[in-house]
Design a protein around this motif. Structure first.
Motif, PDB file in Angstrom:
ATOM      1  N   LEU A 248      19.411  99.841 -36.120  1.00 51.10           N
ATOM      2  CA  LEU A 248      19.787  98.630 -36.767  1.00 51.10           C
ATOM      3  C   LEU A 248      19.933  98.680 -38.042  1.00 51.10           C
ATOM      4  O   LEU A 248      20.755  97.859 -38.608  1.00 51.10           O
ATOM      5  N   GLY A 249      19.028  99.286 -38.784  1.00 51.17           N
ATOM      6  CA  GLY A 249      19.041  99.340 -40.031  1.00 51.17           C
ATOM      7  C   GLY A 249      20.614  99.586 -40.808  1.00 51.17           C
ATOM      8  O   GLY A 249      21.104  99.165 -41.588  1.00 51.17           O
ATOM      9  N   SER A 250      21.040 100.981 -40.367  1.00 52.41           N
ATOM     10  CA  SER A 250      22.040 101.557 -40.745  1.00 52.41           C
ATOM     11  C   SER A 250      23.415 100.721 -40.404  1.00 52.41           C
ATOM     12  O   SER A 250      24.383 100.525 -41.135  1.00 52.41           O
ATOM     13  N   LEU A 251      23.446 100.323 -39.085  1.00 51.17           N
ATOM     14  CA  LEU A 251      24.404  99.545 -38.554  1.00 51.17           C
ATOM     15  C   LEU A 251      24.641  98.039 -39.327  1.00 51.17           C
ATOM     16  O   LEU A 251      25.840  97.526 -39.668  1.00 51.17           O
ATOM     17  N   PHE A 252      23.438  97.478 -39.421  1.00 54.13           N
ATOM     18  CA  PHE A 252      23.419  96.248 -40.269  1.00 54.13           C
ATOM     19  C   PHE A 252      23.852  96.324 -41.600  1.00 54.13           C
ATOM     20  O   PHE A 252      24.859  95.504 -41.914  1.00 54.13           O
ATOM     21  N   VAL A 253      23.499  97.464 -42.393  1.00 53.78           N
ATOM     22  CA  VAL A 253      24.162  97.605 -43.705  1.00 53.78           C
ATOM     23  C   VAL A 253      25.543  97.918 -43.642  1.00 53.78           C
ATOM     24  O   VAL A 253      26.244  97.451 -44.463  1.00 53.78           O
ATOM     25  N   ILE A 254      26.041  98.884 -42.945  1.00 52.88           N
ATOM     26  CA  ILE A 254      27.554  99.138 -42.811  1.00 52.88           C
ATOM     27  C   ILE A 254      28.476  97.747 -42.425  1.00 52.88           C
ATOM     28  O   ILE A 254      29.448  97.597 -43.292  1.00 52.88           O
ATOM     29  N   MET A 255      27.792  97.041 -41.613  1.00 49.58           N
ATOM     30  CA  MET A 255      28.796  95.759 -41.177  1.00 49.58           C
ATOM     31  C   MET A 255      28.466  94.589 -42.261  1.00 49.58           C
ATOM     32  O   MET A 255      29.247  93.902 -42.299  1.00 49.58           O
ATOM     33  N   SER A 256      27.568  94.812 -43.225  1.00 55.37           N
ATOM     34  CA  SER A 256      27.500  93.959 -44.357  1.00 55.37           C
ATOM     35  C   SER A 256      28.331  94.360 -45.292  1.00 55.37           C
ATOM     36  O   SER A 256      28.920  93.617 -46.065  1.00 55.37           O
ATOM     37  N   ILE A 257      28.487  95.840 -45.741  1.00 58.56           N
ATOM     38  CA  ILE A 257      29.314  96.254 -46.550  1.00 58.56           C
ATOM     39  C   ILE A 257      30.762  96.063 -46.371  1.00 58.56           C
ATOM     40  O   ILE A 257      31.629  95.531 -47.003  1.00 58.56           O
ATOM     41  N   TYR A 258      31.148  96.460 -45.036  1.00 57.83           N
ATOM     42  CA  TYR A 258      32.502  96.096 -44.555  1.00 57.83           C
ATOM     43  C   TYR A 258      32.560  95.108 -43.245  1.00 57.83           C
ATOM     44  O   TYR A 258      31.796  95.138 -42.269  1.00 57.83           O
ATOM     45  N   PRO A 259      33.597  94.119 -43.211  1.00 63.14           N
ATOM     46  CA  PRO A 259      33.796  93.326 -42.057  1.00 63.14           C
ATOM     47  C   PRO A 259      33.955  94.217 -40.940  1.00 63.14           C
ATOM     48  O   PRO A 259      34.872  95.430 -41.237  1.00 63.14           O
ATOM     49  N   TRP A 260      33.453  94.001 -39.925  1.00 64.12           N
ATOM     50  CA  TRP A 260      33.633  95.111 -38.641  1.00 64.12           C
ATOM     51  C   TRP A 260      34.886  95.253 -38.298  1.00 64.12           C
ATOM     52  O   TRP A 260      35.449  96.383 -37.916  1.00 64.12           O
ATOM     53  N   SER A 261      35.948  94.231 -38.443  1.00 62.77           N
ATOM     54  CA  SER A 261      37.473  94.644 -38.204  1.00 62.77           C
ATOM     55  C   SER A 261      38.060  95.522 -39.138  1.00 62.77           C
ATOM     56  O   SER A 261      39.151  95.778 -38.860  1.00 62.77           O
ATOM     57  N   SER A 262      37.449  95.739 -40.285  1.00 65.83           N
ATOM     58  CA  SER A 262      38.101  96.728 -41.324  1.00 65.83           C
ATOM     59  C   SER A 262      37.763  98.081 -41.399  1.00 65.83           C
ATOM     60  O   SER A 262      38.050  98.826 -42.033  1.00 65.83           O
TER      61      SER A 262
END
Length: 466
Positions: A248-262
């Motif tokens: 959850l921590g890593s995916l939360f960070v990834i999707m906060s940095i980049y919009p999931w669609s990009s």
């Protein structure tokens, strides 16, 4: 003097804790998370949370059974006790197949990852070298297996923590990327939390379930620790915390940095994040991490399949020669046998299309679901047939028997989801062939020439026990 008929209890607490962490972190998190996010969107966080809770319940059931009798060295032992020899035969060889298939796929991946740095060498060469090294170290002592897994897991943990720290810095400073400003609001601003709707959310459970295949390995290694009563509960009870931090921590960070669609489905988000903050060698770093993850899976496969074959041999379901231990108290014959089967992957790389590996891996994942179901079903039988022993347990599955039924419902739901996806539907259709083959082998080996009177007596014995 300790008996040489017993496996060496050479795993330390730090080995078990890191191995249990490594078992919950697959290569898919580093390489495949971009594709996973593209297919599901931010709701993948909820999928991992729900799946992680179910995995925790399965592991609590496994832990209670393992600690109910410290003579158990694998879950095959308690399945034989409570469900009988036929169930143990099918479960044991199915688990063996699960890890053999995973090892074959990851051994192939190992050659690919090494080729990233050394493109001119043949892919089979690093595969053979890796397999020889892992076999050699496993033959020396179980402590070396633990040491290898400790460092493999540590590499993965450091990579994830580095990602989370870098991501947290980018979130709090309002860092700007090519896709826009880094913000937690990226989790819901681009089509909502469920951008793919109910169907996309449902399909995400197949990916979340795949990610946790192998986590039950803690139940095997727990039998070779010096203090299983302390080490095993600690490893199992920290599973929720590890899921929150690593997945959850890593995916939360990834999707906060980049919009999931990009996010690119073809590139690791880890590479994208590390490159964004100016680390030029980001691709090489992530390649090192996934290489260690693949080597870790092969190492775990060599370990787990050898112990499973030895348990099968002790039950009479495999040749007795596999029960023999070396002077270092490791099952040498079983280790060599499983490694030779895994070596077939090197040969298959020359002749078999990659699609076959996808099929084998998918069937193995379905078989893992079967293994988890058998563990929870055995726990149900243990509680109902041995209530006095269960009452003494200090490490119980919470809310029995409702949690058992909850696990069954979830596993049935995942199988239904697998039937919806084209790439896993074929594997789901072919999986019964494996179980029918095992039942056929068992019948011809153990039941065909058994006198009818003997079968009747066994049936009466079972009724008396129940």
């Amino acid at each position: 003097m300790e008996s040489h008929e017993e496996l060496d209890r050479g795993l330390k607490n730090r080995h078990v804790q890191l191995i249990s962490i490594g078992g919950a972190i697959g290569t898919g998190l580093f390489l495949g998370s971009g594709k996973t996010i593209q297919l599901t969107g931010p709701s993948i966080l909820l999928s991992y949370t729900i799946t992680g809770c179910i995995i925790f319940l399965i592991m609590r059931a496994l832990g209670e059974l393992m600690l109910s009798n410290l003579n158990y060295h694998s879950f095959l032992d308690f399945i034989a006790d409570y469900l009988g020899k036929k169930a143990a035969f099918v479960t044991g060889w199915t688990y063996w197949f699960c890890w053999i298939a995973i090892a074959m796929a990851d051994l192939t991946a190992t050659g690919m990852y090494v080729s990233y740095w050394l493109p001119n060498i043949p892919q089979w060469l690093p595969e053979i070298i890796a397999l020889a090294i892992l076999l050699g170290l496993n033959l020396v002592a179980v402590g070396l297996f633990g040491e290898l897994e400790f460092w493999f897991a540590l590499i993965k943990v450091v990579a994830i923590i580095a990602l989370i720290i870098a991501g947290a810095f980018m979130i709090f400073t309002g860092f700007k990327t090519g896709a826009g400003t880094v913000s937690i609001s990226n989790l819901w601003r681009h089509g909502g939390f469920f951008p793919k709707g109910a169907s996309g959310f449902a399909l995400s459970f197949q990916m979340a379930t795949f990610a946790f295949c192998g986590v039950e390995l803690v139940g095997l290694i727990g039998g070779e620790t010096s203090d299983p009563k302390t080490v095993l509960p600690k490893a199992i009870d920290t599973i929720p915390l590890r899921i929150i931090l690593f997945y959850l921590g890593s995916l939360f960070v990834i999707m906060s940095i980049y919009p999931w669609s990009s996010l690119s489905a073809d590139q690791s988000p880890f590479v994208q994040v590390f490159s964004e903050i100016g680390i030029a060698a980001a691709a090489s770093i992530v390649n090192l991490v996934v290489l260690s993850s693949a080597m870790s899976a092969c190492n775990s496969a060599i370990y787990s399949t050898s112990r499973m074959v030895r348990s099968l041999a002790q039950e009479g379901s495999a040749p007795k020669t596999f029960t023999k231990l070396t002077k270092n108290r490791v099952p040498g014959n079983a280790l060599v046998f499983s490694t030779l089967i895994i070596f077939l992957a090197v040969l298959m790389n020359f002749f078999v299309p990659s699609r076959i590996f996808t099929m084998i891996s998918s069937i193995a994942t379905i078989c893992f679901i079967f293994i988890w179901g058998m563990i929870v079903f055995t726990h149900l039988r243990y509680r109902k047939t041995n209530p006095e022993l269960a009452a003494k347990s200090t490490f119980k599955l919470p809310l029995f028997p409702y949690t058992n039924y909850l696990v069954f419902i979830f596993l049935a739901f995942v199988l239904f989801v697998l039937a919806l996806a084209t790439d896993t539907r074929e594997a789901l259709i072919f999986s019964p062939v494996w179980f029918i083959a095992l039942l056929g082998i068992y019948h011809f080996k153990f039941e065909r020439n058994k006198p009818i009177s003997s079968k009747i007596l066994q049936d009466f014995d079972k009724q008396d026990q129940n």
